[in-house]
Design a protein around this motif. Structure first.
Motif, PDB file in Angstrom:
ATOM      1  N   GLN B 717       0.813  -1.212   0.000  1.00  0.00           N
ATOM      2  CA  GLN B 717       0.000   0.000   0.000  1.00  0.00           C
ATOM      3  C   GLN B 717       0.848   1.264   0.000  1.00  0.00           C
ATOM      4  O   GLN B 717       0.400   2.305  -0.456  1.00  0.00           O
ATOM      5  CB  GLN B 717      -0.901  -0.003   1.243  1.00  0.00           C
ATOM      6  N   LEU B 718       2.045   1.124   0.556  1.00  0.00           N
ATOM      7  CA  LEU B 718       2.851   2.311   0.747  1.00  0.00           C
ATOM      8  C   LEU B 718       4.303   1.921   0.477  1.00  0.00           C
ATOM      9  O   LEU B 718       4.801   0.954   1.026  1.00  0.00           O
ATOM     10  CB  LEU B 718       2.703   2.777   2.202  1.00  0.00           C
ATOM     11  N   ALA B 719       4.960   2.678  -0.418  1.00  0.00           N
ATOM     12  CA  ALA B 719       6.372   2.391  -0.661  1.00  0.00           C
ATOM     13  C   ALA B 719       7.193   3.469   0.027  1.00  0.00           C
ATOM     14  O   ALA B 719       6.956   4.648  -0.184  1.00  0.00           O
ATOM     15  CB  ALA B 719       6.657   2.384  -2.149  1.00  0.00           C
ATOM     16  N   GLN B 737      17.876  11.943   7.873  1.00  0.00           N
ATOM     17  CA  GLN B 737      17.546  10.820   7.004  1.00  0.00           C
ATOM     18  C   GLN B 737      16.399  11.252   6.095  1.00  0.00           C
ATOM     19  O   GLN B 737      15.435  11.863   6.565  1.00  0.00           O
ATOM     20  CB  GLN B 737      17.112   9.624   7.862  1.00  0.00           C
ATOM     21  N   VAL B 738      16.530  10.946   4.822  1.00  0.00           N
ATOM     22  CA  VAL B 738      15.473  11.332   3.877  1.00  0.00           C
ATOM     23  C   VAL B 738      14.656  10.107   3.528  1.00  0.00           C
ATOM     24  O   VAL B 738      15.190   9.045   3.237  1.00  0.00           O
ATOM     25  CB  VAL B 738      16.070  11.899   2.569  1.00  0.00           C
ATOM     26  N   LEU B 739      13.346  10.265   3.568  1.00  0.00           N
ATOM     27  CA  LEU B 739      12.457   9.167   3.207  1.00  0.00           C
ATOM     28  C   LEU B 739      11.637   9.608   2.003  1.00  0.00           C
ATOM     29  O   LEU B 739      11.024  10.675   2.029  1.00  0.00           O
ATOM     30  CB  LEU B 739      11.476   8.865   4.349  1.00  0.00           C
ATOM     31  N   ASN B 740      11.667   8.818   0.968  1.00  0.00           N
ATOM     32  CA  ASN B 740      10.772   9.090  -0.162  1.00  0.00           C
ATOM     33  C   ASN B 740       9.592   8.149  -0.051  1.00  0.00           C
ATOM     34  O   ASN B 740       9.763   6.932   0.042  1.00  0.00           O
ATOM     35  CB  ASN B 740      11.484   8.890  -1.493  1.00  0.00           C
ATOM     36  N   ILE B 741       8.418   8.733  -0.084  1.00  0.00           N
ATOM     37  CA  ILE B 741       7.227   7.950   0.216  1.00  0.00           C
ATOM     38  C   ILE B 741       6.293   7.988  -0.973  1.00  0.00           C
ATOM     39  O   ILE B 741       6.079   9.051  -1.568  1.00  0.00           O
ATOM     40  CB  ILE B 741       6.498   8.533   1.440  1.00  0.00           C
ATOM     41  N   LEU B 748      -4.370   1.861   6.185  1.00  0.00           N
ATOM     42  CA  LEU B 748      -4.954   2.219   7.469  1.00  0.00           C
ATOM     43  C   LEU B 748      -3.914   2.360   8.577  1.00  0.00           C
ATOM     44  O   LEU B 748      -4.063   3.175   9.469  1.00  0.00           O
ATOM     45  CB  LEU B 748      -6.007   1.184   7.884  1.00  0.00           C
ATOM     46  N   THR B 749      -2.872   1.532   8.498  1.00  0.00           N
ATOM     47  CA  THR B 749      -1.897   1.601   9.583  1.00  0.00           C
ATOM     48  C   THR B 749      -0.658   2.339   9.098  1.00  0.00           C
ATOM     49  O   THR B 749      -0.247   2.181   7.959  1.00  0.00           O
ATOM     50  CB  THR B 749      -1.472   0.191  10.014  1.00  0.00           C
ATOM     51  N   PRO B 750      -0.064   3.131   9.968  1.00  0.00           N
ATOM     52  CA  PRO B 750       1.150   3.841   9.556  1.00  0.00           C
ATOM     53  C   PRO B 750       2.346   2.897   9.590  1.00  0.00           C
ATOM     54  O   PRO B 750       2.334   1.896  10.301  1.00  0.00           O
ATOM     55  CB  PRO B 750       1.284   4.932  10.619  1.00  0.00           C
ATOM     56  N   PRO B 751       3.386   3.203   8.824  1.00  0.00           N
ATOM     57  CA  PRO B 751       4.604   2.401   8.926  1.00  0.00           C
ATOM     58  C   PRO B 751       5.269   2.639  10.283  1.00  0.00           C
ATOM     59  O   PRO B 751       4.974   3.629  10.958  1.00  0.00           O
ATOM     60  CB  PRO B 751       5.477   2.933   7.791  1.00  0.00           C
TER      61      PRO B 751
END
Lengths: 157, 890
Positions: B717-719, B737-741, B748-751
């Motif tokens: 659902q989420l990369a 730290q860089v996160l590309n989302i 429904l649930t967060p990482p």
């Protein structure tokens, strides 16, 4: 689903206007005008489908039309209808009119606007096709006429 | 005897209509109508009660006047009164015995108007059973009803498949006389066949082998019948027959599983491409467009390329030409791209104005997607600008600049080509823009040639300057200052231009500012400073072509499948040359692999594939943090440990998460050792998050490793792409730290964020919830009250709505509430709710796979210190989830 059925003559005079989706009156008039200008500039031997004008629906809608003598019959339909199927339906409608009026002409549509609506109601209901069997449609219309006659007789008219 | 005898109408009505028709002028007509309206008005208002016949006559007259386009503002009540009449002729209730037929359509109408009034139940079985009805009219009505209902409730109507197949099979195999009245020009029940074939397109191929066998037999019969000689020469016969044939082909394409049938369908359509009936050519082109996206038939479709090109050139009908252009676009792959692009370019010169922009977009996309050699791409785009400059949108010329900037093998060629193109006495302003930008960046690559020496380049550009719009002139001024850096010999000339009153005191603030700043910069800065400030643009981050996005937007959500690359997926790897997973292309990726479909392709030489937010040129200035300043850290994507490796989130994780629902920046977590700050931005379905880890102690953290974990299904659902950070964090230091989302679909649930390190030898572990909630991918949507209510009504299934009534946890302040709702991501709509105290919002959640429209309404009750929150979205879990998230904010 059929969104609208428009019949107008070569000069753009509406002869039958039936919308199956609510539009304000001025928009209805605009749609008739726009549709007329769209089909008017097309020759008779190019295709009978064109992408709808700006007023009805957009890219999901098509105008499917046929030109008979002085009248254009235009059906505005969404993508759930078969294009050739609608062409057949226009033919069924016209042939039915022809049977009911005997050689139907534009004047019949003008002077018997009410009857034309009753016939259409037997073919299309709420934007969906109700009946495609011409004999069945004509039989219904005849039954209505008998009722009407008997009532007129009963009142001595 | 005619069914309608012509004598028994209403005489008064006939006389009135004749009068109107005899009017010689519009004025006379209006006069006659006004007279009649006055008459009717007085009759309706008069003391004398009207009999039914007169009422009916007058209402008919009003209807006729209305049909002519005049406003009718009275008489409605009389029309309604007629309905309650007990005389048949005055209300015309039809006493048809085919009640079932009407009932089915009536139910359909009711369902369309308001779906939640029609709950599914045991009646569905009865409706399905109508497919077996004796009366064909009833079956037709039932099919329409089921087709509509099964779209939302496929499981409730699954049983219709086998009934529909057997019904279809009976019709298809019947002789042309079997169905008597329902035989239309020798074709048995064409209308019903078409409807049944449409119904079957709502479902995947039948699972039951027997049913499937029977259906395939039907489809083959239809294809066979198409080859038989016609039973009648009438056009109605061929229309009816072909209506069935086209639906059959649509079904075959929909199933996309029978290679044999697909190829037969393609051959059949190929025959139609040359048919003398325009309608059939039109439909064949349209169907073939969907056929082109099937891997089984793509090659077969390609064999018709010459016919299609010919259609594009010779068809007299713009509708048909448009279909031909669509098909060329759909059948394009690397093998025929050059031919198709050049044909489309040629067509563009004479194309109808209405479709030029679309053709331009398509050419630009194909040229980019299938470019093997980039000089061809540059030529193509410049040709586009030359031929149809007015229709070349910003996206198109931005894109060519991005590509030229990113590929040094084409820069010299591009500079030479634009230089030549600018020589034309009249060139389009878009050409000046592209030329100005490219020469400003890469003009030095052609400066060796005396024919394009720096002064020549400058005077060529400057000769266009005065004819251009403000935006272009602003761009040219930037080109000039870049020239000062590239070619010091032009400095005096350019400074003189900048110094001229027409620039320095230009009425336009932007131009004036640029002139002043550039002039000063060129006078005061040393060569080194100039060289640094005016350095060549860095490469653009790779991303999906913005042109493609534009074409999709233009086509609207119901866009044809050929335009939607997503649907081509199964075949795209082998046929459309996206990313070819062969060893040779992994080491040297095909040149186009890193231009489109970037998410799948690892761009080896390019900067990290930042699935960056933002758009085009602006993005370059998007902030210094884009390049993580962490020194030589390995760039491979981070391997997350499995969820079992990490501990459960800390108890306050939910509370911390809630703080970030309506805001993007802040301190996520803090204890004696560590502080974690968050800065994030989201656009469309993409996001970028910066996490700042601060070591609050004076001792170095060792083995410092923050990782992101996707619990459960979240992976799909989420990369989230992360970079490894330095393993040591010095005392008092901060690492970033860089996160590309990328949001792939609703979630429904967060990482989870798991942080581990050693502090003074002791292992430390900490698991937090990463503040990425579905509402971050909200795009606010403004809409008028009318649209809002219409959509609100459309989302009226009980499961689409979520509601919560709750006590206020914070003081009830309207301004704060507004800010929170905006922070939540929705647009706030004024003047929608009749109660001004209430808040109404709308937005669209953007995910890669789908978009979810959301409407919300928050009703504060100051007296009770309570709120009522109502969410409606097209996806049930989303409504509930958003409602829960938002309810905790007030």
């Amino acid at each position: 689903m059929i969104q609208a059925i428009l019949v107008f003559n070569n000069h753009g005079k509406p002869r039958l206007v039936r919308f199956y989706q609510r539009f304000p009156e001025e928009i209805q008039q605009q749609i008739v005008r726009e549709t007329f200008h769209l089909v008017l500039k097309r020759d008779d031997n190019i295709c009978n489908f064109l992408e709808g004008g700006s007023l009805i629906g957009g890219s999901d809608y098509k105008l499917i039309y046929r030109h008979y003598a002085t009248l254009y019959f235009v059906f505005c339909v969404d993508s759930s209808e078969s294009e050739l199927g609608i062409l057949d339906l226009i033919q069924v409608f016209v042939e039915t009119l022809d049977k009911c009026f005997e050689n139907v002409c534009e004047l019949d549509l003008i002077f018997h606007m009410d009857k034309v609506h009753y016939i259409l109601q037997e073919v299309v209901m709420g934007g969906m096709v109700l009946e495609t069997n011409m004999n069945e449609i004509v039989a219904q219309i005849e039954a209505q006429n008998r009722l009407e006659k008997s009532e007129l007789l009963a009142w001595g008219l | 005897m005619p069914a309608v005898s012509k004598g028994d109408g209403m005489r008064g009505l006939a006389v009135f209509i004749s009068d109107i028709r005899n009017c010689k002028s519009k004025e006379a007509e209006i006069k006659r109508i006004n007279k009649e309206l006055a008459n009717i008005r007085s009759k309706f208002k008069g003391d004398k009660a009207l009999d039914g016949y007169s009422k009916k006559k007058y209402v008919c007259k009003l209807l006729f006047i209305f049909l002519l386009g005049h406003d009718i503002d009275f008489g409605h009540m009389e029309a309604v009164n007629l309905l309650s009449s007990n005389k048949y002729t005055e209300k015309q209730i039809d006493s048809m015995d085919s009640v079932k037929q009407s009932a089915a359509l009536c139910l359909l109408r009711l369902y369309k108007a308001s779906p939640d009034l029609v709950p599914m139940g045991e009646w569905t079985a009865r409706v399905v059973h109508l497919l077996n009805d004796q009366h064909m009219g009833v079956v037709t009505a039932a099919v329409s009803l089921i087709t509509c209902l099964c779209k939302k409730n496929p499981d409730d109507f699954k049983t219709c498949i086998s009934l529909a197949v057997s019904r279809l099979s009976r019709i298809v195999s019947s002789a042309s006389t079997d169905l008597q009245d329902y035989t239309y020009y020798f074709v048995p029940a064409p209308w019903l066949s078409v409807k049944l074939l449409r119904l079957l397109q709502c479902y995947p191929p039948p699972e039951d082998a027997a049913v499937k066998g029977r259906l395939v037999e039907c489809l083959e019969t239809v294809l066979n019948k198409a080859q038989e000689p016609p039973k009648s020469k009438k056009v109605q016969h061929s229309n009816a027959k072909n209506a069935i044939l086209f639906e059959t082909i649509s079904l075959i394409i929909h199933y996309d599983s029978e290679p044999n049938l697909l190829v037969r369908a393609c051959n059949q359509l190929g025959q139609f491409l040359q048919h003398r009936e325009t309608n059939l050519r039109y439909l064949a082109l349209e169907s073939m467009c969907t056929l082109a996206s099937s891997e089984f038939s793509h090659e077969a479709v390609k064999t018709h390329i010459d016919t299609v090109i010919n259609a594009l050139k010779t068809e007299r009908d713009v509708s048909v030409r448009q279909r031909a252009a669509d098909l060329l676009y759909a059948m394009c792959d690397r093998s025929n791209a050059k031919q198709i692009v050049s044909e489309m370019l040629r067509y563009l010169e004479t194309a109808d104005y209405a479709i030029r922009e679309e053709i331009v977009l398509k050419v630009a996309i194909l040229a980019e997607k299938y470019a093997v050699d980039y000089s061809w791409y540059v030529d193509t785009i410049l040709n586009l600008i030359r031929i149809a400059g007015d229709y070349v949108s910003e996206e198109v010329w931005y894109r060519v600049l991005q590509i030229v900037t990113n590929r040094d093998d084409v820069q010299g060629y591009a500079a030479k080509t634009v230089f030549e193109a600018l020589q034309a006495p009249a060139c389009h302003e878009n050409m000046v823009k592209v030329g100005g930008y490219i020469l400003g960046e890469f003009g030095n690559l052609i400066a060796g040639d005396p024919r394009s020496s720096p002064p020549v380049q400058f005077s060529l550009l400057h000769s266009k300057f005065h004819l251009c719009s403000v935006a272009t002139r602003a761009l040219l001024l930037s080109t000039y200052i870049k020239f000062i850096n590239l070619f010091p010999e032009t400095k005096a000339t350019i400074q003189a231009v900048l110094r001229a009153g027409s620039q320095l005191r230009n009425a336009d603030v932007e131009l004036q500012q640029r002139a002043v700043e550039y002039l000063t910069l060129s006078s005061v800065a040393s060569t080194d400073v100039l060289a640094t400030v005016l350095e060549e643009m860095p490469p653009f981050p790779e991303r999906e072509s913005s042109i493609l996005a534009k074409l999709k937007r233009k086509k609207g959500p119901g866009a044809g499948s050929a335009l939607d690359d997503g649907r081509r997926d199964p075949s795209s790897n082998d046929i459309n040359g996206g990313v070819e997973p062969t060893p040779s292309t992994v080491s040297t990726p095909s040149p186009s692999a890193d231009l489109l479909g970037l998410r799948a392709a690892p761009p080896p030489a390019a900067p990290p594939a930042s699935a960056g937010a933002g758009n085009l040129l602006v993005d370059v200035f998007d902030g210094p943090a884009a390049q993580p300043s962490l020194g030589p850290t390995p760039e491979e994507a981070f391997l997350s440990p499995g969820p079992e490796d990490i501990g459960p989130p800390i108890p306050e994780a939910d509370e911390l998460l809630n703080k970030f629902v309506c805001k993007n920046n802040g301190v996520l977590f803090e204890n004696q050792l560590l502080q974690i700050g968050v800065k994030s931005e989201f656009r469309q379905n993409l996001g970028r998050m910066y996490l700042f880890y601060g070591n609050k102690t004076s001792v170095q953290f060792q083995n410092f490793s923050p990782t992101v974990v996707h619990p459960g299904d979240l992976q799909t659902q989420l990369a989230v792409q992360t970079k490894r950070v330095a393993a040591q964090v010095d005392g008092g230091a901060q690492v970033q730290q860089v996160l590309n989302i990328e949001c792939l679909r609703d979630f429904l649930t967060p990482p989870l964020l798991s942080v581990r390190f050693r502090y003074g030898g002791a292992p430390q572990a900490l698991t937090l919830k990463l503040p990425v909630t579905i509402n971050k991918f909200f795009q606010p949507t403004e809409m008028a009250a009318q649209d809002f209510f219409q959509r609100w009504k459309q989302l009226s299934l009980p499961q689409q709505e979520a509601q919560k009534i709750f006590k206020a946890n914070h003081p009830m302040d309207a301004e704060v509430t507004k800010a929170k709702l905006l922070g939540f991501g929705s647009a706030l709509l004024d003047n929608v709710d009749p109660n001004p105290e209430n808040f109404v919002g709308a937005g669209i959640i953007q995910t890669k796979a789908l978009q979810v429209g959301c409407l919300l309404r928050l009703e504060p009750n100051a007296q009770a210190q309570m709120y009522r929150l109502t969410l409606r979205t097209s996806k049930e879990p989303v409504s509930r989830h958003l409602c829960e998230l938002l309810a905790q904010q007030f």
